[in-house]
Scaffold this active site. Structure first.
Site, PDB file in Angstrom:
ATOM      1  N   THR A  37       0.846  -1.202   0.000  1.00  0.00           N
ATOM      2  CA  THR A  37       0.000   0.000   0.000  1.00  0.00           C
ATOM      3  C   THR A  37       0.878   1.246   0.000  1.00  0.00           C
ATOM      4  O   THR A  37       0.609   2.214  -0.722  1.00  0.00           O
ATOM      5  CB  THR A  37      -0.952  -0.012   1.218  1.00  0.00           C
ATOM      6  N   ASP A  87       1.653   5.039   6.570  1.00  0.00           N
ATOM      7  CA  ASP A  87       2.004   3.620   6.511  1.00  0.00           C
ATOM      8  C   ASP A  87       0.738   2.769   6.424  1.00  0.00           C
ATOM      9  O   ASP A  87      -0.354   3.229   6.776  1.00  0.00           O
ATOM     10  CB  ASP A  87       2.823   3.230   7.754  1.00  0.00           C
ATOM     11  N   ASP A  90      -1.494  -4.364   8.894  1.00  0.00           N
ATOM     12  CA  ASP A  90      -2.033  -5.699   8.654  1.00  0.00           C
ATOM     13  C   ASP A  90      -3.432  -5.818   9.233  1.00  0.00           C
ATOM     14  O   ASP A  90      -4.260  -6.560   8.722  1.00  0.00           O
ATOM     15  CB  ASP A  90      -1.091  -6.755   9.244  1.00  0.00           C
ATOM     16  N   LYS A 100       1.064  -4.613  12.910  1.00  0.00           N
ATOM     17  CA  LYS A 100       1.922  -4.330  11.767  1.00  0.00           C
ATOM     18  C   LYS A 100       3.141  -5.259  11.805  1.00  0.00           C
ATOM     19  O   LYS A 100       3.430  -5.851  12.820  1.00  0.00           O
ATOM     20  CB  LYS A 100       2.400  -2.871  11.804  1.00  0.00           C
ATOM     21  N   GLY A 101       3.820  -5.327  10.672  1.00  0.00           N
ATOM     22  CA  GLY A 101       5.044  -6.118  10.632  1.00  0.00           C
ATOM     23  C   GLY A 101       4.998  -7.260   9.648  1.00  0.00           C
ATOM     24  O   GLY A 101       5.951  -8.035   9.546  1.00  0.00           O
ATOM     25  N   GLU A 109       9.469   1.011  11.488  1.00  0.00           N
ATOM     26  CA  GLU A 109       8.163   1.672  11.354  1.00  0.00           C
ATOM     27  C   GLU A 109       7.785   2.349  12.678  1.00  0.00           C
ATOM     28  O   GLU A 109       7.318   3.492  12.691  1.00  0.00           O
ATOM     29  CB  GLU A 109       7.093   0.657  10.953  1.00  0.00           C
TER      30      GLU A 109
HETATM   31  C1  5RP Z   1       5.299  -3.894   6.974  1.00  0.00           C
HETATM   32  C2  5RP Z   1       3.944  -3.505   7.457  1.00  0.00           C
HETATM   33  C3  5RP Z   1       2.941  -3.155   6.420  1.00  0.00           C
HETATM   34  O1  5RP Z   1       2.441  -1.893   6.679  1.00  0.00           O
HETATM   35  C4  5RP Z   1       1.821  -4.152   6.483  1.00  0.00           C
HETATM   36  O2  5RP Z   1       2.361  -5.457   6.372  1.00  0.00           O
HETATM   37  C5  5RP Z   1       0.790  -3.912   5.382  1.00  0.00           C
HETATM   38  O3  5RP Z   1       1.371  -4.184   4.150  1.00  0.00           O
HETATM   39  P1  5RP Z   1       0.565  -4.133   2.802  1.00  0.00           P
HETATM   40  O4  5RP Z   1       0.288  -2.695   2.524  1.00  0.00           O
HETATM   41  O5  5RP Z   1       1.489  -4.765   1.796  1.00  0.00           O
HETATM   42  O6  5RP Z   1      -0.701  -4.930   2.977  1.00  0.00           O
HETATM   43  O7  5RP Z   1       3.654  -3.449   8.626  1.00  0.00           O
HETATM   44  O8  5RP Z   1       6.123  -4.293   8.033  1.00  0.00           O
END
Ligand code: 5RP
Length: 229
Positions: A37, A87, A90, A100-101, A109
């Site tokens: 994203t 940001d 998840d 997150k992570g 982050e």
């Molecule tokens: C990375 C994160 C991301 O913000 C989270 O995994 C969401 O990712 P995506 O936008 O690909 O769904 O915490 O460490």
């Protein structure tokens, strides 16, 4: 009359990435997260890059992407405060607490988010949950502590699995490992984040409650919904 085709997840991510531009203060340095994203947000940033003085990035991957579009990336130590940090997540609940992570960038982050006055979360609606814990909770750990941290999670009803990449333990940008913990129902994110933070060997837990979102731009079939907390 034909019914418009609903936007797919990728298009919803692009929509919220674009929508996040409205929070950028002209001439400012922006905090930039990590993930698919955020990649859409960086694509959108490319169209207004003259309005941005620079960025503080939360991962090697985002740094490379930002530099590729000509945005200078500053070290977090060079910056005292950011107006916004953008940001993904998840999971996000109705209070702006997040897990997150998933992209293994949680430590940086949290560091960059803590420099910012406002965390702008960009997410498609699949990320919205009533209670955190459906997504396996990422925890960055010092490798020699992984087994004892896994045992501590077991006492809370969680099952911790070492994250692998190409059959080997994934190594984060900080040289550490990630445990993914299933089976937790995170009903008190603030308390659980505080507790896990005390465990020796935990670098960062992927609960972002003390560092929650102030705004979430949620991509839905009806367009971008703005939640403020
Ligand atoms: C990375 C994160 C991301 O913000 C989270 O995994 C969401 O990712 P995506 O936008 O690909 O769904 O915490 O460490």
């Amino acid at each position: 009359m034909t019914t418009p085709t609903p936007l797919n997840q990728d298009e919803l991510k692009a929509l919220v990435g674009q929508a996040a531009l409205q929070y950028i203060v002209p001439g400012d340095i922006v905090g930039v997260g990590t993930g698919s994203t955020v990649n859409k947000f960086i694509d959108a940033l490319a169209t207004v890059k003259d309005r941005v003085r620079g960025a503080v990035s939360s991962s090697v991957a985002s740094t490379e992407r930002l530099r590729a579009i000509g945005i200078p990336v500053l070290d977090a130590n060079e910056v005292e405060q950011l107006s916004v940090y953008v940001d993904g997540a998840d999971e996000i609940d109705g209070l702006g607490y997040m897990v997150k992570g998933g992209g293994a960038a949680l430590t940086r982050e949290k560091i960059v988010a803590s420099l910012a006055q406002r965390f702008i979360c960009i997410a498609d609606e699949t990320k919205l949950v009533a209670t955190l814990g459906r997504f396996p909770l990422p925890v960055e750990v010092i490798p020699m502590a992984a087994a004892q941290i896994a045992r501590r999670f077991a006492t809370l009803g969680g099952q911790a699995t070492l994250r692998l990449k190409d059959g080997q333990p994934l190594v984060t940008d900080n040289g550490q490992h990630i445990l993914d913990v299933t089976g937790l129902s995170i009903t008190d994110p603030l308390a659980l984040e505080s507790e896990i933070n005390q465990w020796p060997g935990v670098v960062t837990v992927g609960i972002f409650a003390h560092q929650k979102a102030q705004v979430c731009l949620l991509g839905t079939a009806q367009g971008v919904k703005t939640q403020t907390y």
